[in-house]
Enzyme design. Structure first.
Site, PDB file in Angstrom:
ATOM      1  N   ARG A 261       0.788  -1.262   0.070  1.00 18.48           N
ATOM      2  CA  ARG A 261       0.146  -0.065   0.103  1.00 18.48           C
ATOM      3  C   ARG A 261       0.820   1.445   0.047  1.00 18.48           C
ATOM      4  O   ARG A 261       0.694   1.979  -0.870  1.00 18.48           O
ATOM      5  CB  ARG A 261      -0.660   0.046   1.249  1.00 18.48           C
ATOM      6  CG  ARG A 261      -2.313  -0.631   1.058  1.00 18.48           C
ATOM      7  CD  ARG A 261      -2.817  -1.077   2.354  1.00 18.48           C
ATOM      8  NE  ARG A 261      -1.864  -2.202   2.791  1.00 18.48           N
ATOM      9  CZ  ARG A 261      -1.892  -3.473   2.478  1.00 18.48           C
ATOM     10  NH1 ARG A 261      -2.889  -3.915   1.694  1.00 18.48           N
ATOM     11  NH2 ARG A 261      -0.937  -4.270   2.840  1.00 18.48           N
ATOM     12  N   THR A 262       1.856   1.526   0.731  1.00 14.85           N
ATOM     13  CA  THR A 262       2.607   2.646   0.922  1.00 14.85           C
ATOM     14  C   THR A 262       3.239   3.006  -0.389  1.00 14.85           C
ATOM     15  O   THR A 262       3.226   3.957  -0.819  1.00 14.85           O
ATOM     16  CB  THR A 262       3.479   2.564   2.106  1.00 14.85           C
ATOM     17  OG1 THR A 262       2.683   2.146   3.441  1.00 14.85           O
ATOM     18  CG2 THR A 262       4.262   3.840   2.300  1.00 14.85           C
TER      19      THR A 262
ATOM     20  N   LYS B  41      25.573  -4.276  -3.673  1.00 14.45           N
ATOM     21  CA  LYS B  41      27.108  -4.041  -3.912  1.00 14.45           C
ATOM     22  C   LYS B  41      27.715  -3.581  -2.948  1.00 14.45           C
ATOM     23  O   LYS B  41      29.010  -3.178  -2.761  1.00 14.45           O
ATOM     24  CB  LYS B  41      27.566  -3.124  -5.281  1.00 14.45           C
ATOM     25  CG  LYS B  41      26.936  -3.872  -6.458  1.00 14.45           C
ATOM     26  CD  LYS B  41      26.950  -3.061  -7.550  1.00 14.45           C
ATOM     27  CE  LYS B  41      26.413  -3.248  -8.897  1.00 14.45           C
ATOM     28  NZ  LYS B  41      26.721  -2.057  -9.889  1.00 14.45           N
TER      29      LYS B  41
ATOM     30  N   ARG C 126      11.544   3.966   3.131  1.00 16.16           N
ATOM     31  CA  ARG C 126      11.304   2.734   3.848  1.00 16.16           C
ATOM     32  C   ARG C 126      12.490   2.036   4.318  1.00 16.16           C
ATOM     33  O   ARG C 126      13.025   1.691   3.326  1.00 16.16           O
ATOM     34  CB  ARG C 126       9.938   1.981   3.591  1.00 16.16           C
ATOM     35  CG  ARG C 126       9.959   0.841   4.469  1.00 16.16           C
ATOM     36  CD  ARG C 126       8.753   0.018   4.376  1.00 16.16           C
ATOM     37  NE  ARG C 126       7.495   0.793   4.614  1.00 16.16           N
ATOM     38  CZ  ARG C 126       6.373   0.246   4.677  1.00 16.16           C
ATOM     39  NH1 ARG C 126       6.129  -0.949   4.161  1.00 16.16           N
ATOM     40  NH2 ARG C 126       5.135   1.018   4.838  1.00 16.16           N
TER      41      ARG C 126
ATOM     42  N   HIS D  37       5.755   5.681  11.343  1.00 19.92           N
ATOM     43  CA  HIS D  37       5.256   5.496  10.095  1.00 19.92           C
ATOM     44  C   HIS D  37       4.147   6.823   9.798  1.00 19.92           C
ATOM     45  O   HIS D  37       3.048   6.708   9.778  1.00 19.92           O
ATOM     46  CB  HIS D  37       4.320   4.454   9.822  1.00 19.92           C
ATOM     47  CG  HIS D  37       3.964   3.973   8.528  1.00 19.92           C
ATOM     48  ND1 HIS D  37       3.961   4.845   7.306  1.00 19.92           N
ATOM     49  CD2 HIS D  37       3.677   2.589   8.040  1.00 19.92           C
ATOM     50  CE1 HIS D  37       3.749   4.196   6.279  1.00 19.92           C
ATOM     51  NE2 HIS D  37       3.628   2.741   6.468  1.00 19.92           N
TER      52      HIS D  37
HETATM   53  N1  ASP Z   1       1.759  -1.886   6.780  1.00 17.55           N
HETATM   54  C1  ASP Z   1       1.965  -1.528   8.040  1.00 17.55           C
HETATM   55  C2  ASP Z   1       3.364  -1.087   8.017  1.00 17.55           C
HETATM   56  O1  ASP Z   1       4.300  -0.857   7.250  1.00 17.55           O
HETATM   57  C3  ASP Z   1       1.471  -2.234   9.139  1.00 17.55           C
HETATM   58  C4  ASP Z   1       2.177  -3.639   9.084  1.00 17.55           C
HETATM   59  O2  ASP Z   1       2.937  -4.077   8.151  1.00 17.55           O
HETATM   60  O3  ASP Z   1       1.544  -4.487   9.724  1.00 17.55           O
HETATM   61  O4  ASP Z   1       4.091  -0.826   9.314  1.00 17.55           O
END
Ligand code: ASP
Length: 323
Positions: free
Chosen positions: A72-73, A101, A122, A150
């Site tokens: 999703r993100t 590398k 991320r 987050h």
């Molecule tokens: N998608 C959310 C996160 O990246 C929640 C999860 O992974 O449980 O933190």
């Protein structure tokens, strides 16, 4: 926080409080900034529903750099950029990049910002986004730093509460599941302390909300309760925010197995909940919410997902000086 360069525009080009800024933590947001970003997100929803896309960010490029899995993100940041007319460099498989590398995070960031106007990152380590932002000359957005924060998820969570329940003040909000490793509940709690809310933290002992987050709740004078039993509180809450037990953060798999299926939201539990309340989940779910609950109008997790795109459109436009 210093204003970073966005293209050739001067540092004082847009006076929206976001222009040229990194988005690293929810601590950067006060009520004024939240109202602003929610207003823009609402406009983004109207824009997408009416026209599908716009050319607000035409000529702008986002580098989407993910060192941890994401559905999703990652895809909502991409969709946000594309719907605003911008372009994306997607790096979702760092194993195929020069990271394999041995390239360091600062060097990877310096590389990507030579090509892009904004970076989304991320990373599995707490504080990685802040470190990367120190090296980056372009704005950087934290898309999750290990068990830390987050922030964009918390913004979309809060936006969903506002859109669905019409208010935040006076709500009773329960967070259920892995409150220790779940970064989304850390960020959401720190955002919610800006409002007049009451908290209930429901988890097994070993997955309790970290002390530093509880300290913020205490400091800001909020009522809160800690329990292991969701049945005790279900009839009384306005928001039930359910989380996945974060398997990837456990070093002892036997311990994970002991707590993995402790909470399951099913129709029987929902029968005890208020008529006007919502069930949220950042997703992915593993077993925490049964599929039968999806049909319940109180299930807000798919709306949450959609709202993520509007929030990220708003943030990108604001940071790049176009909102
Ligand atoms: N998608 C959310 C996160 O990246 C929640 C999860 O992974 O449980 O933190």
């Amino acid at each position: 926080m210093a204003t970073k360069r966005v293209g050739n525009l001067p540092a004082d080009y847009a006076n929206n409080g976001f222009y040229g800024q990194d988005i690293l933590s929810v601590n950067q947001f006060d009520k004024g900034k939240l109202d602003y970003i929610f207003r823009v997100a609402h406009e983004m929803r109207v824009l997408v529903e009416r026209f599908g896309s716009a050319d607000l960010l035409q000529g702008k490029i986002l580098a989407n750099l993910f060192y941890e899995p994401s559905t999703r993100t990652s895809s909502s940041f991409m969709a946000s950029m594309l719907r605003l007319g911008g372009q994306v460099i997607p790096i979702n498989n760092v194993q195929y990049s020069s990271v394999t590398k041995g390239e360091s995070l600062p060097d990877t960031i310096r590389t990507l910002e030579s090509y892009a106007d904004v970076i989304v990152l991320r990373h599995p380590e707490v504080g990685a986004a802040a470190t990367a932002a120190r090296y980056a000359q372009k704005p950087l957005i934290n898309a999750g730093d290990g068990v830390g924060e987050h922030p964009t998820q918390a913004l979309l969570d809060l936006f969903t509460i506002v859109e669905d329940l019409g208010k935040v003040d006076t709500l009773k909000i329960a967070m259920v599941g892995d409150l220790k490793y779940g970064r989304t509940v850390h960020s959401l709690t720190k955002l919610l302390v800006n409002y007049d809310v009451e908290f209930v933290f429901v988890s097994p002992d070993i997955l309790a909300m970290p002390d530093d987050v509880l300290e913020v709740v205490r400091e800001r004078g909020h009522k809160f309760r800690v329990t292991q039993d969701v049945h005790e509180v279900i009839g009384d809450v306005d928001v039930l925010y359910v989380t996945r037990v974060q398997k990837e953060r456990f070093s002892d798999m036997a311990q994970y197995d002991r707590v993995r299926d402790q909470y399951v939201v099913d129709e029987a539990l929902m029968a005890k909940a208020k008529r006007e309340m919502i069930v949220m989940h950042p997703l992915p779910r593993v077993n925490e919410i049964s599929y039968a609950v999806d049909e319940d109008p109180r299930a807000a997790y798919f709306r949450q997902m959609r709202n993520g795109m509007y929030i990220r459109m708003a943030l990108l436009a604001a940071v790049l000086g176009k909102a």
